[in-house]
Design an enzyme around this catalytic site. Structure first.
Site, PDB file in Angstrom:
ATOM      1  N   ASP A  33      -7.006  -3.190 123.772  1.00 27.41           N
ATOM      2  CA  ASP A  33      -7.076  -3.119 122.311  1.00 27.41           C
ATOM      3  C   ASP A  33      -7.092  -1.651 121.871  1.00 27.41           C
ATOM      4  O   ASP A  33      -7.996  -0.902 122.236  1.00 27.41           O
ATOM      5  CB  ASP A  33      -8.345  -3.825 121.833  1.00 27.41           C
ATOM      6  CG  ASP A  33      -8.291  -4.220 120.367  1.00 27.41           C
ATOM      7  OD1 ASP A  33      -7.590  -3.549 119.596  1.00 27.41           O
ATOM      8  OD2 ASP A  33      -8.948  -5.213 119.998  1.00 27.41           O
ATOM      9  N   ASP A  34      -6.081  -1.246 121.112  1.00 26.57           N
ATOM     10  CA  ASP A  34      -6.038   0.094 120.507  1.00 26.57           C
ATOM     11  C   ASP A  34      -5.946   1.224 121.524  1.00 26.57           C
ATOM     12  O   ASP A  34      -6.484   2.310 121.306  1.00 26.57           O
ATOM     13  CB  ASP A  34      -7.268   0.327 119.609  1.00 26.57           C
ATOM     14  CG  ASP A  34      -7.279  -0.553 118.375  1.00 26.57           C
ATOM     15  OD1 ASP A  34      -6.315  -1.300 118.157  1.00 26.57           O
ATOM     16  OD2 ASP A  34      -8.263  -0.493 117.613  1.00 26.57           O
ATOM     17  N   CYS A  71      -3.150  -5.362 115.449  1.00 26.59           N
ATOM     18  CA  CYS A  71      -3.417  -6.278 116.555  1.00 26.59           C
ATOM     19  C   CYS A  71      -2.870  -7.684 116.410  1.00 26.59           C
ATOM     20  O   CYS A  71      -2.115  -8.143 117.261  1.00 26.59           O
ATOM     21  CB  CYS A  71      -4.912  -6.317 116.837  1.00 26.59           C
ATOM     22  SG  CYS A  71      -5.942  -6.442 115.384  1.00 26.59           S
ATOM     23  N   ARG A  75      -0.325  -9.904 118.786  1.00 22.86           N
ATOM     24  CA  ARG A  75      -0.830 -11.053 119.539  1.00 22.86           C
ATOM     25  C   ARG A  75      -0.015 -12.302 119.244  1.00 22.86           C
ATOM     26  O   ARG A  75       0.234 -13.121 120.126  1.00 22.86           O
ATOM     27  CB  ARG A  75      -2.319 -11.252 119.230  1.00 22.86           C
ATOM     28  CG  ARG A  75      -3.171 -10.136 119.787  1.00 22.86           C
ATOM     29  CD  ARG A  75      -4.559 -10.038 119.150  1.00 22.86           C
ATOM     30  NE  ARG A  75      -5.140  -8.757 119.516  1.00 22.86           N
ATOM     31  CZ  ARG A  75      -5.884  -8.538 120.610  1.00 22.86           C
ATOM     32  NH1 ARG A  75      -6.145  -9.546 121.426  1.00 22.86           N
ATOM     33  NH2 ARG A  75      -6.347  -7.339 120.877  1.00 22.86           N
ATOM     34  N   LYS A 133     -10.805 -11.431 122.661  1.00 20.29           N
ATOM     35  CA  LYS A 133     -10.340 -11.414 121.274  1.00 20.29           C
ATOM     36  C   LYS A 133      -9.129 -12.327 121.082  1.00 20.29           C
ATOM     37  O   LYS A 133      -8.139 -12.224 121.795  1.00 20.29           O
ATOM     38  CB  LYS A 133     -10.008  -9.968 120.894  1.00 20.29           C
ATOM     39  CG  LYS A 133      -9.481  -9.789 119.490  1.00 20.29           C
ATOM     40  CD  LYS A 133      -9.346  -8.310 119.196  1.00 20.29           C
ATOM     41  CE  LYS A 133      -8.500  -8.039 117.970  1.00 20.29           C
ATOM     42  NZ  LYS A 133      -8.388  -6.599 117.681  1.00 20.29           N
ATOM     43  N   HIS A 135      -8.200 -13.566 117.320  1.00 23.46           N
ATOM     44  CA  HIS A 135      -7.779 -12.962 116.052  1.00 23.46           C
ATOM     45  C   HIS A 135      -6.496 -13.574 115.486  1.00 23.46           C
ATOM     46  O   HIS A 135      -5.721 -12.902 114.800  1.00 23.46           O
ATOM     47  CB  HIS A 135      -7.610 -11.446 116.217  1.00 23.46           C
ATOM     48  CG  HIS A 135      -7.716 -10.703 114.921  1.00 23.46           C
ATOM     49  ND1 HIS A 135      -7.111  -9.473 114.701  1.00 23.46           N
ATOM     50  CD2 HIS A 135      -8.347 -11.013 113.756  1.00 23.46           C
ATOM     51  CE1 HIS A 135      -7.366  -9.051 113.490  1.00 23.46           C
ATOM     52  NE2 HIS A 135      -8.126  -9.977 112.891  1.00 23.46           N
ATOM     53  N   HIS A 224     -11.366  -0.955 120.813  1.00 28.29           N
ATOM     54  CA  HIS A 224     -11.504  -1.125 119.368  1.00 28.29           C
ATOM     55  C   HIS A 224     -12.834  -0.545 118.893  1.00 28.29           C
ATOM     56  O   HIS A 224     -13.816  -0.513 119.619  1.00 28.29           O
ATOM     57  CB  HIS A 224     -11.421  -2.620 119.025  1.00 28.29           C
ATOM     58  CG  HIS A 224     -11.185  -2.926 117.591  1.00 28.29           C
ATOM     59  ND1 HIS A 224     -12.176  -2.851 116.631  1.00 28.29           N
ATOM     60  CD2 HIS A 224     -10.064  -3.303 116.932  1.00 28.29           C
ATOM     61  CE1 HIS A 224     -11.669  -3.174 115.452  1.00 28.29           C
ATOM     62  NE2 HIS A 224     -10.390  -3.460 115.611  1.00 28.29           N
ATOM     63  N   ASP A 329      -2.290  -3.673 122.430  1.00 25.88           N
ATOM     64  CA  ASP A 329      -1.778  -4.413 121.272  1.00 25.88           C
ATOM     65  C   ASP A 329      -1.188  -3.500 120.198  1.00 25.88           C
ATOM     66  O   ASP A 329      -0.450  -3.962 119.326  1.00 25.88           O
ATOM     67  CB  ASP A 329      -2.865  -5.313 120.676  1.00 25.88           C
ATOM     68  CG  ASP A 329      -4.080  -4.554 120.159  1.00 25.88           C
ATOM     69  OD1 ASP A 329      -4.182  -3.324 120.389  1.00 25.88           O
ATOM     70  OD2 ASP A 329      -4.943  -5.190 119.522  1.00 25.88           O
ATOM     71  N   ASN A 330      -1.505  -2.219 120.227  1.00 24.00           N
ATOM     72  CA  ASN A 330      -0.933  -1.224 119.308  1.00 24.00           C
ATOM     73  C   ASN A 330      -1.427   0.142 119.748  1.00 24.00           C
ATOM     74  O   ASN A 330      -2.137   0.256 120.743  1.00 24.00           O
ATOM     75  CB  ASN A 330      -1.324  -1.498 117.847  1.00 24.00           C
ATOM     76  CG  ASN A 330      -2.789  -1.807 117.629  1.00 24.00           C
ATOM     77  OD1 ASN A 330      -3.165  -2.916 117.264  1.00 24.00           O
ATOM     78  ND2 ASN A 330      -3.653  -0.830 117.867  1.00 24.00           N
ATOM     79  N   LYS A 383      -1.961   3.908 115.318  1.00 26.11           N
ATOM     80  CA  LYS A 383      -2.118   2.542 114.811  1.00 26.11           C
ATOM     81  C   LYS A 383      -1.856   2.470 113.304  1.00 26.11           C
ATOM     82  O   LYS A 383      -2.163   3.399 112.575  1.00 26.11           O
ATOM     83  CB  LYS A 383      -3.538   2.050 115.118  1.00 26.11           C
ATOM     84  CG  LYS A 383      -3.834   0.626 114.663  1.00 26.11           C
ATOM     85  CD  LYS A 383      -5.255   0.242 115.029  1.00 26.11           C
ATOM     86  CE  LYS A 383      -5.622  -1.146 114.506  1.00 26.11           C
ATOM     87  NZ  LYS A 383      -6.998  -1.534 114.862  1.00 26.11           N
TER      88      LYS A 383
END
Length: 590
Positions: A33-34, A71, A75, A133, A135, A224, A329-330, A383
């Site tokens: 994540d991130d 994100c 996903r 996660k 989301h 994150h 994810d980004n 991001k």
């Protein structure tokens, strides 16, 4: 085209008697994540990621791989192989403006017009599990177990605390963790990266007696906001960032070039949000270095848990016949909660903000735009933006026991997140949906299988004349071969279109719009066609994702608390007012 590529790869994968007898592979998705483009050691980073790097050595690194700038749109595409607008994630619940709520493609959850990988794998005899996660929705119909997963311990929110069952204060009221769709409680010794791997190992072992292969989606909260890590990991980076973000950005660029991830001599821009490190006071530099140390520690802690999973699969005999996919994810998160008055107030009310506490339990740490720019090195942006630093992330695909895979190589041509789903289905010999599934019309997958790249049958899976469109929060791009047409709204752009050769200029430093006017015009027409087809809506004037996050967070979390407190506040006001009125009336009688 897709059938030809699939046939070629099937031949490659079936070569040899051993390969012909190979069982269907297990599938493991490791979604960070991130993480910035060069956070991983094998992509140029100084962060220790030996276990992810081990997968890179056993597999293929993709140096020109793209996702969405936030994100849940990523996903959605990862889970379905369908573009984010068509999957329902034209925007996220945290960043959607009120004007777009309820419009087609802006469901803010995974809609029912797409079929997930989990559903397809389960239909073909796989056990399917998810941890971490999600989301992609919080209502019963769009929870993981309603979308193909046998078991799932999942977080419906964008993020949460990493040491306790606590939400991101000011953004959510509670941390919405569930197991198999029912409210769940985290253990007392909870740390997010360790827990999501613990739970996945538990699911895999509990289902082993079924004798079926497994599809496992492990979704880390690392890195994150809030950036948090065990003390021992933070301590390993105590002096790593004392030289500042500009030095780290240059060092990462040089290492990435030496590794072959980017061309030698790749130029870089200096982001307008990057501050002068030397102009900061000593205590300011120390606090910033500590924040990035927490970030490095959080990433290494996640890598250690990936190593634990790999060790478990080696011991169980599953490792060689498992396809591993690692990606982010980004790009890195630039948001600085301390940059606004309300952000500072919220943080001071709820968290320990002492510099020495950064990254520890109870803290609220973020790296901000200057470090996010370093994490994206040598790319522009981070991001939320459609610049390469927002969309280009590390991807590693490994199948250790498959001799057809080109272990240790780098694929440098453009690839996209919608390519992952058809790749995994092809590796397992599972057909994807075309335009129907169980008698109902659905969105077909739009990506291409990456097996030709993984097996050396081709150096590209996307024809040079095929445009691939992307949009999120007004930031947009169209990819065509090695070229990218891109625009970003403020604060990372002006809304104007720019044209780049992202194979040779991944840092987006040389705008080719003036020197290639015909291609510039063609790609603008490509984008217009994509936007019309996918129902892309224009953004309201003055919109920024960060401003909308604050507004939506206030409406979702702060306003309900204020409304609940209103009777008490009115009561507190009424008491002294009533006392004054009573005194006045009493004096009047006298």
């Amino acid at each position: 085209m897709k059938r030809v590529a699939f046939l070629l790869c099937s031949i490659a994968l079936a070569s040899g008697a051993a390969a012909a007898e190979r069982k269907r592979p297990n599938i493991v998705i490791l979604l960070a994540d991130d993480w910035g483009f060069s956070d991983v050691g094998s992509f140029g980073g100084e962060i220790r990621t030996p276990h992810i790097d081990g997968l890179a050595k056993a597999g293929v690194r993709f140096s020109n791989f793209h996702v969405a700038g936030s994100c849940s749109p990523t996903r959605a595409m990862l889970q379905t192989g369908v573009s984010n607008h068509r999957a329902g994630l034209g925007n996220m619940p945290e960043t959607i403006p009120p004007e777009h709520v309820g419009k087609p493609g802006y469901d803010t959850v995974l809609n029912d017009r797409v079929i997930t990988l989990a559903s397809l794998f389960r239909d073909h005899g796989y056990r399917t599990y998810l941890t971490g996660k999600w989301h992609l929705g919080r209502m019963p119909g769009n929870m993981p177990t309603a979308r193909g997963y046998d078991h799932a311990f999942s977080l419906a929110d964008a993020g949460a605390d990493n040491f306790e069952q606590r939400p991101i204060e000011g953004l959510y009221e509670t941390a919405d963790w569930t197991e198999d769709g029912k409210p769940a409680t985290l253990p007392n010794d909870y740390y997010s990266s360790r827990f999501v791997v613990d739970k996945m190992i538990d699911y895999i072992e509990r289902g082993r007696s079924a004798g079926k292969p497994f599809f496992a989606s492990i979704n880390f909260l690392a890195n994150h906001i809030p950036v948090q890590a065990p003390d021992a990991y933070i301590a390993r980076y105590r002096a790593a960032y004392d030289g500042g973000w500009t030095a780290i950005r240059a060092a990462r660029r040089d290492r990435a070039a030496a590794l072959g991830i980017v061309p030698a001599g790749t130029p870089m821009v200096t982001m307008g949000s990057t501050r002068d490190w030397q102009a900061l006071p000593p205590d300011g530099r120390a606090a910033q270095a500590r924040a990035m140390a927490a970030y490095g520690g959080m990433a290494e802690a996640a890598d250690a848990q990936i190593g634990r999973l790999v060790a478990h699969l080696r011991a169980s005999g599953d490792y060689a016949n498992t396809v591993f996919v690692f990606l982010s994810d980004n790009g890195a998160e630039p948001t600085d909660p301390m940059a606004t008055f309300l952000g500072r107030l919220n943080s001071r009310l709820h968290y320990d903000l002492k510099p020495a506490s950064q990254g520890r339990p109870g803290s609220f740490t973020a790296i901000g735009p200057s470090w996010a720019s370093a994490a994206a090195a040598p790319l522009r942006g981070y991001k939320f933006s459609a610049a390469e630093g927002g969309l280009r992330v590390p991807l590693i695909v490994a199948w250790p026991g498959n001799p057809a895979f080109r272990a240790g190589t780098i694929a440098s041509r453009f690839t996209y997140v919608t390519d992952i789903a058809p790749t995994l289905l092809a590796a397992a010999g599972v057909a994807g949906p075309d335009d129907s599934y169980r008698g109902r019309q659905v969105e077909p997958m739009t990506g291409e299988s990456l097996l030709p790249l993984l097996t050396g049958q081709a150096d590209s899976v996307h024809p040079d004349d095929r445009p691939i469109g992307y949009e999120l929060s007004g930031n947009a791009a169209i990819f065509r071969g090695d070229y990218k047409l891109v625009k970003n709204l403020p604060p990372t752009g002006t809304g104007a279109w720019h044209l780049y050769d992202i194979l040779h200029d991944p840092g987006e430093t040389r705008d080719l719009a003036g020197t290639m006017p015909a291609l510039f015009a063609t790609m603008q027409a490509d984008y217009a066609a994509f936007a019309a087809r996918d129902g892309v809506l224009p953004m309201p004037a003055g919109y920024t994702a960060e401003r909308q996050i604050n507004a939506n967070g206030f409406n979702r979390s702060v306003r309900p608390k204020l409304l609940r407190a209103l009777p008490w506040l009115l009561g507190l006001i009424a008491l002294p007012v009533g006392w004054v009125l009573w005194r006045r009336r009493r004096r009047a009688r006298l």
